[in-house]
Design a protein around this motif. Structure first.
Motif, short mmCIF file in Angstrom:
data_model
loop_
_atom_site.label_atom_id
_atom_site.label_comp_id
_atom_site.label_asym_id
_atom_site.label_seq_id
_atom_site.Cartn_x
_atom_site.Cartn_y
_atom_site.Cartn_z
N ASP A 273 0.84 -1.21 0.00
CA ASP A 273 0.00 0.00 0.00
C ASP A 273 0.87 1.25 0.00
OD1 ASP A 273 -2.23 -1.54 0.03
OD2 ASP A 273 -2.84 -1.05 2.09
N PRO A 299 -4.90 -6.52 -7.39
CA PRO A 299 -5.37 -6.55 -6.00
C PRO A 299 -6.88 -6.78 -5.91
CG PRO A 299 -3.89 -4.70 -6.36
CD PRO A 299 -4.14 -5.31 -7.71
N ASP A 300 -7.32 -7.40 -4.80
CA ASP A 300 -8.76 -7.57 -4.54
C ASP A 300 -9.43 -6.21 -4.61
OD1 ASP A 300 -8.33 -10.12 -3.90
OD2 ASP A 300 -8.52 -9.84 -1.72
N ALA A 303 -9.47 -4.57 -1.28
CA ALA A 303 -8.19 -3.97 -0.86
C ALA A 303 -8.05 -2.59 -1.48
CB ALA A 303 -7.03 -4.87 -1.28
N ASP A 304 -8.46 -2.44 -2.74
CA ASP A 304 -8.37 -1.13 -3.39
C ASP A 304 -9.31 -0.13 -2.73
OD1 ASP A 304 -6.43 -1.79 -5.18
OD2 ASP A 304 -7.79 -2.16 -6.86
N LEU A 307 -7.76 0.94 0.45
CA LEU A 307 -6.62 1.84 0.21
C LEU A 307 -7.11 3.24 -0.15
CD1 LEU A 307 -3.56 2.29 -0.08
CD2 LEU A 307 -3.74 1.49 -2.45
#
Ligand code: SAM
Ligand code: DTB
Ligand code: SF4
Length: 337
Positions: A273, A299-300, A303-304, A307
């Motif tokens: 990240d 990325p999943d 997860a994005d 972030l």
């Protein structure tokens, strides 16, 4: 002319001088260029779909889809229209503003074009911006895609003219420049960038950026891919590019093409990240969202979203276009008001 005015006369020496700046100075310059043209809190979100997978006759040394390498990839014919539209709807409802369709072709055959044109028209009717990457195009094919509603065409220079021959033997740099000319002449927006981490030198990274920044018009989107090292390809065991050198490459791209969207493209799955945040600080303002790129991982989506939330970044809204159907679901990646 201010420093943020796009220039087309960049030299390799000037690009290398940017690469050589102390990291804080380089990021400051990149931030200045970025803020002159964009809201730094917004990142454009695109989703990719491979509409025709594998069995490609080309020999691109990085690519899992070349028929020449044993990568274990299952080849697939051109997808049915309905499958493509279902995936585009999912992407739109997950917050994407642009949908990019990729085909593992050296070039499309004229008989393939009507099917691709139908996909473009269908995706556009969902209110998404459309992008395609199908290999080399003739002028007529570029115009047919434009008439179907294509907004962007992705065709990368990949690396510097000098290093190019180490990576690809089946088409030339000039072939790529010719397709880019057809794309521009048809009035399509250009998405054109490259890959770093293939064993090239810093001078080659500078050379790629100079080649991009001295095109007759800066590409509207500049994807910077970090090599995804795929087992079975000639570059499978390539050493990883030093992470700050990757951030520098993004920052120099931002300074040299200040009004272009710079996409933090392939390779995010293996980035922390913190590294991605540095890339956004360096001026990256676009990503691919979705669990898959074309054939490799990304990325999943969760997860994005996490972030973006942690960084206070929101998805850039799609430019208004007609006809656009309303979104049916809440977009998961929060869109700018
Ligand atoms: N076949 C078409 C062509 O080559 O123009 C379109 C699809 S091709 C997969 C699109 C781009 O994906 C390539 O130009 C390259 O920049 C990028 N790409 C392919 N494999 C990659 C990898 N392993 N890592 C990073 N980028 C990659
Ligand atoms: C681009 O520059 N990167 C994207 C898009 N344009 C088509 C493709 C990345 C592909 C990564 C390897 C794969 O998933 O097959
Ligand atoms: Fe084929 Fe495109 Fe992969 Fe090259 S990058 S092998 S042209 S799919």
């Amino acid at each position: 002319m201010t420093e943020a005015t796009p220039r087309h006369d960049w030299t390799r020496e000037q690009a290398l001088a940017l690469f050589d700046l102390p990291f804080p100075d380089l990021l400051f310059r990149a931030q200045q260029a970025h803020r002159a043209h964009f809201d730094p809190g917004q990142v454009q979100v695109s989703t990719l779909l491979s509409i025709k997978t594998g069995a490609c006759p080309e020999d691109c040394a990085y690519c899992p889809q070349s028929a020449r390498y044993r990568t274990g990839l299952k080849a697939e014919r051109l997808l049915p229209l309905e499958d493509v539209l279902a995936r585009a709807r999912q992407a739109r409802d997950a917050g994407a503003s642009r949908f990019c369709m990729g085909a593992a072709w050296r070039n499309p055959r004229d008989k393939d074009l009507p099917q691709v044109a139908a996909m473009v028209a269908g995706v556009k009717a969902l209110g998404l911006e459309t992008c395609a990457t199908l290999g080399m195009l003739t002028g007529e094919q570029a115009k047919a895609l434009r008439d179907a509603g294509l907004d962007y065409y992705n065709h990368n220079l990949d690396t510097s003219p000098e290093f190019y021959g180490e990576i690809i033997g089946t088409r030339t740099y000039d072939d790529r420049l010719e397709t880019l000319a057809h794309v521009r002449d048809a009035g399509l927006k250009t998405c054109c960038g490259g890959i770093v981490g293939m064993g090239e030198s810093r001078a080659d990274r500078a050379g790629l950026l100079v080649a991009l920044a001295t095109l007759p018009a800066h590409p509207d989107s500049v994807p910077i891919n970090r090599l995804v090292r795929v087992a079975g390809t000639p570059l499978a065991d390539q050493a990883e590019l030093e992470p700050f050198e990757f951030v520098r490459t993004i920052a120099v791209a931002r300074i040299m093409m200040p009004a272009s969207m710079v996409r933090l493209s392939a390779g995010r799955e293996t980035m922390s990240d913190e590294l991605q945040a540095l890339c956004f600080l360096a001026g990256a303002n676009s990503i691919f969202h979705g669990d898959k790129l074309l054939t490799t991982g990304n990325p999943d989506t969760a997860a994005d979203e996490a972030l973006f939330a942690r960084l206070g970044i929101v998805a850039m809204p799609a430019p208004a276009q007609a006809p656009a159907s309303g979104r049916t679901c809440h977009a998961d990646i929060t869109e700018a008001a």
